[in-house]
Enzyme design. Structure first.
Site, PDB file in Angstrom:
ATOM      1  N   HIS A 163       0.782  -1.430   0.070  1.00 56.66           N
ATOM      2  CA  HIS A 163       0.036   0.234   0.327  1.00 56.66           C
ATOM      3  C   HIS A 163       1.258   1.190  -0.121  1.00 56.66           C
ATOM      4  O   HIS A 163       1.778   0.854   1.229  1.00 56.66           O
ATOM      5  CB  HIS A 163      -1.290   0.179   1.200  1.00 56.66           C
ATOM      6  CG  HIS A 163      -2.632   0.827   1.214  1.00 56.66           C
ATOM      7  ND1 HIS A 163      -3.111   1.236  -0.172  1.00 56.66           N
ATOM      8  CD2 HIS A 163      -2.415   1.772   2.025  1.00 56.66           C
ATOM      9  CE1 HIS A 163      -4.145   1.803   0.464  1.00 56.66           C
ATOM     10  NE2 HIS A 163      -3.541   2.374   1.133  1.00 56.66           N
ATOM     11  N   ARG A 219      -6.769  -0.872  -5.953  1.00 57.03           N
ATOM     12  CA  ARG A 219      -7.663  -1.433  -5.090  1.00 57.03           C
ATOM     13  C   ARG A 219      -8.402   0.592  -4.977  1.00 57.03           C
ATOM     14  O   ARG A 219      -7.710   0.847  -4.811  1.00 57.03           O
ATOM     15  CB  ARG A 219      -7.631  -1.500  -3.568  1.00 57.03           C
ATOM     16  CG  ARG A 219      -6.690  -2.911  -3.597  1.00 57.03           C
ATOM     17  CD  ARG A 219      -5.440  -3.276  -2.574  1.00 57.03           C
ATOM     18  NE  ARG A 219      -5.330  -2.563  -1.781  1.00 57.03           N
ATOM     19  CZ  ARG A 219      -4.013  -2.226  -2.130  1.00 57.03           C
ATOM     20  NH1 ARG A 219      -3.380  -3.322  -2.198  1.00 57.03           N
ATOM     21  NH2 ARG A 219      -3.032  -1.487  -1.331  1.00 57.03           N
ATOM     22  N   TYR A 261     -24.532  26.758  20.931  1.00 56.25           N
ATOM     23  CA  TYR A 261     -24.006  27.466  21.939  1.00 56.25           C
ATOM     24  C   TYR A 261     -22.321  27.864  22.488  1.00 56.25           C
ATOM     25  O   TYR A 261     -22.020  27.593  21.365  1.00 56.25           O
ATOM     26  CB  TYR A 261     -23.674  25.913  22.772  1.00 56.25           C
ATOM     27  CG  TYR A 261     -24.607  24.569  22.256  1.00 56.25           C
ATOM     28  CD1 TYR A 261     -25.410  24.685  24.004  1.00 56.25           C
ATOM     29  CD2 TYR A 261     -24.717  23.704  21.783  1.00 56.25           C
ATOM     30  CE1 TYR A 261     -27.084  23.824  24.266  1.00 56.25           C
ATOM     31  CE2 TYR A 261     -26.190  22.827  22.544  1.00 56.25           C
ATOM     32  CZ  TYR A 261     -26.850  22.728  23.791  1.00 56.25           C
ATOM     33  OH  TYR A 261     -27.888  21.564  23.270  1.00 56.25           O
ATOM     34  N   MET A 309     -25.631  18.672  18.838  1.00 53.08           N
ATOM     35  CA  MET A 309     -25.785  17.104  18.881  1.00 53.08           C
ATOM     36  C   MET A 309     -26.166  16.322  17.417  1.00 53.08           C
ATOM     37  O   MET A 309     -26.448  15.598  16.339  1.00 53.08           O
ATOM     38  CB  MET A 309     -26.372  16.267  19.834  1.00 53.08           C
ATOM     39  CG  MET A 309     -25.455  14.533  19.506  1.00 53.08           C
ATOM     40  SD  MET A 309     -26.938  13.889  20.568  1.00 53.08           S
ATOM     41  CE  MET A 309     -25.398  14.042  22.331  1.00 53.08           C
TER      42      MET A 309
HETATM   43  C1  LIG Z   1      -5.228  -1.421   1.721  1.00 54.97           C
HETATM   44  C2  LIG Z   1      -6.209  -0.501   1.220  1.00 54.97           C
HETATM   45  N1  LIG Z   1      -6.162  -0.214  -0.333  1.00 54.97           N
HETATM   46  C3  LIG Z   1      -6.649   0.412  -0.704  1.00 54.97           C
HETATM   47  C4  LIG Z   1      -7.557   1.501  -0.226  1.00 54.97           C
HETATM   48  C5  LIG Z   1      -8.510   2.453  -1.214  1.00 54.97           C
HETATM   49  O1  LIG Z   1      -7.998   4.255  -0.753  1.00 54.97           O
HETATM   50  P1  LIG Z   1      -8.179   5.058  -1.350  1.00 54.97           P
HETATM   51  O2  LIG Z   1      -9.731   5.595  -0.812  1.00 54.97           O
HETATM   52  O3  LIG Z   1      -7.377   5.954  -1.287  1.00 54.97           O
HETATM   53  O4  LIG Z   1      -8.380   4.456  -3.187  1.00 54.97           O
HETATM   54  C6  LIG Z   1      -7.613   1.632   1.475  1.00 54.97           C
HETATM   55  C7  LIG Z   1      -8.135   2.529   1.749  1.00 54.97           C
HETATM   56  O5  LIG Z   1      -7.510   3.861   2.589  1.00 54.97           O
HETATM   57  C8  LIG Z   1      -6.847   0.520   1.156  1.00 54.97           C
HETATM   58  O6  LIG Z   1      -6.849   0.546   2.898  1.00 54.97           O
END
Ligand SMILES: Cc1ncc(COP(=O)(O)O)c(C=O)c1O
Length: 373
Positions: A163, A219, A261, A309
């Site tokens: 990552h 991802r 508040y 709230m």
């Molecule tokens: C391990 C991992 N992969 C992919 C992502 C996706 O990241 P993003 O939302 O920046 O595309 C995240 C999100 O933080 C993540 O924790």
């Protein structure tokens, strides 16, 4: 009739994912952790799959099991696992699980034996984020343990992954450094006989800016929800979430009236105050006090004084706002309403946090779009 709602445009999620898909030859995993970044775990997941995502990604085992319970059969990867979890439930449910320690490999072997099928595992290498993942020093031991378990038939090392720390800052020197470390990690894995089908490191930012990081799978999270990970760029993404509420009360007050508040806001002239029924109990950051922009009537005004709230107060001046009018905190921006990016800028955070705060809140979530059917 709703008093307040979080509206989620599932077609936007579907179309954003289709756009990401068109930008890569890799498979696309959409991160639906944290209740789909506030958009709803299962509906967001289904919309992502409709847009061509091949995978869904979550942090926890519970999130992965919830997807399966909802009938989602697509590949799911869960990547944040403490020791001692009922991993056999994940293995039985056909969930891919991440491992970064030999201890977890041992647990996965036990889980596989209990489930009566091999665990599908993605080995995580820390290439420089210094968060999850095996450090470079621990990588050989992890590979050895995984290779042994694989030879024993208890584990299939189907993935190697990592990552990025700074992919949202294109050109940051750490990106190339992490990428090189990932290549080295993969090369070392091969010497242990681990040549996974799914190699992945790219998040949304890298998906959009660094094709050389796509490998077999990207991802994407935030981009699927239509928000850009990179300041100042939109990449044609369409924000999927709108947060809005109907004014409960509008009243004229004189100049010099302290509001909410602490009376930290004082009216500068006779004006109309509109009470909007969304507060920090619903996901509005208290940091938005005197800062968060809200569109109501024909005007956009900052919250007058403190976020409570359950409610906020907007000083709308002489706008003819009445009870029942819709006040929009953020949305795609089509009608001049603020965006999650505007809220992030106003409250010193990131768009990720703004939308995620509205997940699993008491505010009803309403889904719209073809993909909602
Ligand atoms: C391990 C991992 N992969 C992919 C992502 C996706 O990241 P993003 O939302 O920046 O595309 C995240 C999100 O933080 C993540 O924790």
């Amino acid at each position: 009739m709703w008093q307040a709602e979080v509206r989620v445009d599932l077609d936007a999620i579907r179309d954003n994912v289709a756009m990401l898909r068109a930008r890569t030859s890799a498979e696309v995993l959409v991160a639906v952790k944290a209740d789909g970044y506030g958009h709803g775990l299962v509906p967001a997941g289904r919309a992502a799959l409709a847009g061509g995502a091949a995978w869904l990604g979550v942090a926890t085992l519970d999130e992965a099991l919830a997807l399966r319970r909802a009938g989602v059969e697509a590949p799911v990867l869960a990547w944040l696992l403490s020791p001692g979890l009922p991993l056999h439930e994940g293995v039985e449910a056909g969930i891919d699980l991440s491992a970064a320690t030999t201890g977890l490999v041992d647990e996965l072997v036990a889980a596989a034996r209990r489930a009566g099928r091999p665990a599908r595992v993605h080995l995580k290498l820390d290439t420089g984020l210094a968060r999850g993942g095996a450090g470079v020093a621990e990588w050989p031991a992890l590979l050895e343990a995984a290779a042994k378990a694989q030879a024993g038939g208890d584990l299939e090392a189907v993935g190697v992954w990592s990552h990025f720390a700074c992919a949202d800052e294109p050109g940051h020197e750490s990106i190339d450094r992490q990428l090189a470390a990932f290549h080295e990690g993969l090369a070392l894995a091969a010497t242990y006989g681990i040549t996974p089908r799914h190699r992945h490191i790219a998040n949304s930012a890298a998906t959009l800016t660094r094709p050389d990081t796509h490998f077999d799978l990207v991802r994407a999270g935030i981009a699927a929800y239509g928000l850009s990970p990179i300041a100042g760029e939109t990449y044609g993404l369409r924000p999927a979430m709108t947060a809005r509420a109907r004014v409960t009360l509008a009243k004229r007050v004189p100049a010099g009236q302290g509001v909410s508040y602490g009376l930290t806001y004082t009216t500068s002239r006779e004006t109309t105050l509109a009470v909007v029924p969304l507060g920090y109990g619903d996901g509005v950051p208290r940091h938005a006090s005197s800062a968060g922009p809200v569109r109501v009537g024909g005007t956009t005004a900052r919250i007058a004084g403190r976020v409570c709230m359950d409610q906020i107060v907007i000083d709308v001046g002489d706008e003819p706002v009445v009870a029942g009018d819709v006040a929009t905190l953020f949305g795609p921006g089509d009608d001049g309403e603020p965006t999650a990016d505007d809220w992030a800028a106003a409250t010193g955070t990131i768009n990720y946090e703004i939308v995620t705060r509205f997940g699993s809140s008491r505010v009803p979530r309403h889904y719209v779009g073809e993909a909602a059917r």
